[in-house]
Design a protein around this motif. Sequence first.
Motif, mmCIF file in Angstrom:
data_model
loop_
_atom_site.group_PDB
_atom_site.id
_atom_site.type_symbol
_atom_site.label_atom_id
_atom_site.label_comp_id
_atom_site.label_asym_id
_atom_site.label_seq_id
_atom_site.Cartn_x
_atom_site.Cartn_y
_atom_site.Cartn_z
ATOM 1 N N GLY A 173 0.780 -1.233 0.000
ATOM 2 C CA GLY A 173 0.000 0.000 0.000
ATOM 3 C C GLY A 173 0.811 1.281 0.000
ATOM 4 O O GLY A 173 0.220 2.372 -0.029
ATOM 5 N N ARG A 174 2.121 1.189 0.025
ATOM 6 C CA ARG A 174 2.940 2.408 0.070
ATOM 7 C C ARG A 174 3.144 2.964 -1.337
ATOM 8 O O ARG A 174 3.579 2.250 -2.244
ATOM 9 C CB ARG A 174 4.287 2.124 0.740
ATOM 10 N N ARG A 175 2.898 4.258 -1.504
ATOM 11 C CA ARG A 175 2.963 4.889 -2.815
ATOM 12 C C ARG A 175 4.191 5.786 -2.984
ATOM 13 O O ARG A 175 4.368 6.401 -4.026
ATOM 14 C CB ARG A 175 1.696 5.714 -3.059
ATOM 15 N N THR A 176 5.022 5.845 -1.964
ATOM 16 C CA THR A 176 6.212 6.691 -2.038
ATOM 17 C C THR A 176 7.303 5.989 -2.838
ATOM 18 O O THR A 176 7.140 4.860 -3.296
ATOM 19 C CB THR A 176 6.705 7.030 -0.621
ATOM 20 N N ASN A 177 8.454 6.657 -3.015
ATOM 21 C CA ASN A 177 9.557 6.021 -3.730
ATOM 22 C C ASN A 177 10.451 5.239 -2.760
ATOM 23 O O ASN A 177 10.318 5.355 -1.537
ATOM 24 C CB ASN A 177 10.371 7.056 -4.523
ATOM 25 N N LEU A 178 11.354 4.442 -3.320
ATOM 26 C CA LEU A 178 12.195 3.569 -2.503
ATOM 27 C C LEU A 178 13.089 4.351 -1.551
ATOM 28 O O LEU A 178 13.284 3.951 -0.402
ATOM 29 C CB LEU A 178 13.066 2.680 -3.404
ATOM 30 N N LYS A 179 13.652 5.453 -2.010
ATOM 31 C CA LYS A 179 14.552 6.237 -1.169
ATOM 32 C C LYS A 179 13.832 6.692 0.098
ATOM 33 O O LYS A 179 14.338 6.508 1.219
ATOM 34 C CB LYS A 179 15.073 7.454 -1.946
ATOM 35 N N VAL A 180 12.664 7.272 -0.061
ATOM 36 C CA VAL A 180 11.910 7.781 1.081
ATOM 37 C C VAL A 180 11.486 6.644 1.997
ATOM 38 O O VAL A 180 11.578 6.745 3.228
ATOM 39 C CB VAL A 180 10.683 8.587 0.598
ATOM 40 N N MET A 181 11.031 5.550 1.424
ATOM 41 C CA MET A 181 10.574 4.419 2.232
ATOM 42 C C MET A 181 11.699 3.835 3.073
ATOM 43 O O MET A 181 11.533 3.573 4.268
ATOM 44 C CB MET A 181 9.993 3.336 1.323
ATOM 45 N N LEU A 182 12.871 3.660 2.474
ATOM 46 C CA LEU A 182 13.973 3.011 3.172
ATOM 47 C C LEU A 182 14.523 3.845 4.329
ATOM 48 O O LEU A 182 14.975 3.297 5.337
ATOM 49 C CB LEU A 182 15.105 2.682 2.188
ATOM 50 N N VAL A 183 14.498 5.173 4.195
ATOM 51 C CA VAL A 183 15.068 6.020 5.251
ATOM 52 C C VAL A 183 14.035 6.442 6.300
ATOM 53 O O VAL A 183 14.388 7.066 7.302
ATOM 54 C CB VAL A 183 15.752 7.278 4.673
ATOM 55 N N SER A 233 13.364 13.420 -3.535
ATOM 56 C CA SER A 233 12.502 13.881 -2.434
ATOM 57 C C SER A 233 13.317 14.654 -1.398
ATOM 58 O O SER A 233 13.219 14.406 -0.193
ATOM 59 C CB SER A 233 11.784 12.697 -1.788
ATOM 60 N N SER A 234 14.172 15.570 -1.888
ATOM 61 C CA SER A 234 15.012 16.454 -1.067
ATOM 62 C C SER A 234 16.103 15.708 -0.300
ATOM 63 O O SER A 234 16.688 16.256 0.633
ATOM 64 C CB SER A 234 14.152 17.267 -0.079
ATOM 65 N N LYS A 235 16.406 14.481 -0.706
ATOM 66 C CA LYS A 235 17.451 13.704 -0.040
ATOM 67 C C LYS A 235 18.575 13.395 -1.023
ATOM 68 O O LYS A 235 18.325 13.016 -2.163
ATOM 69 C CB LYS A 235 16.880 12.397 0.524
ATOM 70 N N LYS A 236 19.819 13.579 -0.559
ATOM 71 C CA LYS A 236 20.987 13.266 -1.380
ATOM 72 C C LYS A 236 20.964 11.797 -1.769
ATOM 73 O O LYS A 236 20.701 10.928 -0.933
ATOM 74 C CB LYS A 236 22.258 13.594 -0.600
ATOM 75 N N CYS A 237 21.241 11.527 -3.035
ATOM 76 C CA CYS A 237 21.113 10.157 -3.521
ATOM 77 C C CYS A 237 22.140 9.877 -4.623
ATOM 78 O O CYS A 237 22.357 10.697 -5.508
ATOM 79 C CB CYS A 237 19.697 9.964 -4.073
ATOM 80 N N PHE A 238 22.785 8.721 -4.542
ATOM 81 C CA PHE A 238 23.765 8.292 -5.541
ATOM 82 C C PHE A 238 23.277 6.991 -6.183
ATOM 83 O O PHE A 238 22.846 6.076 -5.473
ATOM 84 C CB PHE A 238 25.133 8.054 -4.885
ATOM 85 N N TYR A 239 23.384 6.907 -7.511
ATOM 86 C CA TYR A 239 22.923 5.697 -8.192
ATOM 87 C C TYR A 239 23.466 5.641 -9.613
ATOM 88 O O TYR A 239 24.083 6.598 -10.110
ATOM 89 C CB TYR A 239 21.394 5.637 -8.200
ATOM 90 N N CYS A 240 23.228 4.508 -10.281
ATOM 91 C CA CYS A 240 23.609 4.338 -11.677
ATOM 92 C C CYS A 240 22.346 4.331 -12.524
ATOM 93 O O CYS A 240 21.497 3.442 -12.353
ATOM 94 C CB CYS A 240 24.376 3.032 -11.876
ATOM 95 N N ARG A 241 22.226 5.304 -13.380
ATOM 96 C CA ARG A 241 21.034 5.429 -14.204
ATOM 97 C C ARG A 241 20.975 4.343 -15.276
ATOM 98 O O ARG A 241 19.904 4.021 -15.815
ATOM 99 C CB ARG A 241 21.001 6.806 -14.858
ATOM 100 N N HIS A 242 22.111 3.715 -15.566
ATOM 101 C CA HIS A 242 22.174 2.742 -16.651
ATOM 102 C C HIS A 242 21.738 1.346 -16.242
ATOM 103 O O HIS A 242 20.965 0.694 -16.927
ATOM 104 C CB HIS A 242 23.593 2.699 -17.226
#
Length: 268
Positions: free
Chosen positions: A148-158, A256-265
């Motif tokens: 039921g959570r509609r937020t993104n993974l970054k917000v959910m995990l933190v 969502s206003s949080k610093k985030c590092f990832y690989c877009r590829h």
Amino acid sequence: MPELPEMENYKRLLSSLIVNKPIIDLTVTREKTINIVVDEFRKKVLQHSIVSIERRAKHLLFILDTGSVLLLHLMLGGSLYYGKQAPERTAQVILHFRDEASLYFLGLRLGYLHLHTVQEVEQLLIKLGPEPLDNQFSFADFQQVLRGRRTNLKVMLVDQSVMSGIGNCYSDEICFIAELLPTRKVNALTEQEQKQLYQAMQTVLKEAIYFGGYMDTPLYEGDRLTGQFDPKCRVYDREGEPCLRCGYPLIKDEVSSKKCFYCRHCQK
């Protein structure tokens, strides 16, 4: 900010250093760091021992022989140091032990060391989500958390009310290992992607604990464990470096206003 692996590392190392050693003196240089007046704090802590140390999310719980609990949250910029010689950083609280060594609580401008009863601690921490490494926390339990959570993974995990102990660093590392973009919506994950995320969470956090977390400030002189996960981070704080999996440059972004590092590829 110290996260679950950093606090678990502190717990394990300090348990062999200070448990059952009487606290013969203490120093408070910033009264706002504690929750009662200094004289009362001294009266309730001096000449008592820490009989065990527990961790809950990003908190450490120092259990005194009186049954009271020193509840620590380091927040942003906080750290610990144990030794006979004071570190260069300013300590807000210092616990002195009979072996002439002291435990220094450093950088607690936002953090705190509060004295509570067990019941008070339970009430203060009641809103925390489940511990991701709890042996009883199964994949089915994780699916229930996601439902039921509609937020993104970054917000959910933190979000500490959803999952306990994960912050900016390990949320990025978990998403990378799971091969999922941190911008993905939780309710859009397939069951296979949910499994990938659950397994990545277990893998990353256990590995980070094994290597002493990513904060590279030693707990004591000669400490060769604390911070050894820092060079092993795959994406966190590696903006512009080649992805270890596909070679494409890693991205630093705000999610969502949080610093985030990832690989877009290679994160989908």
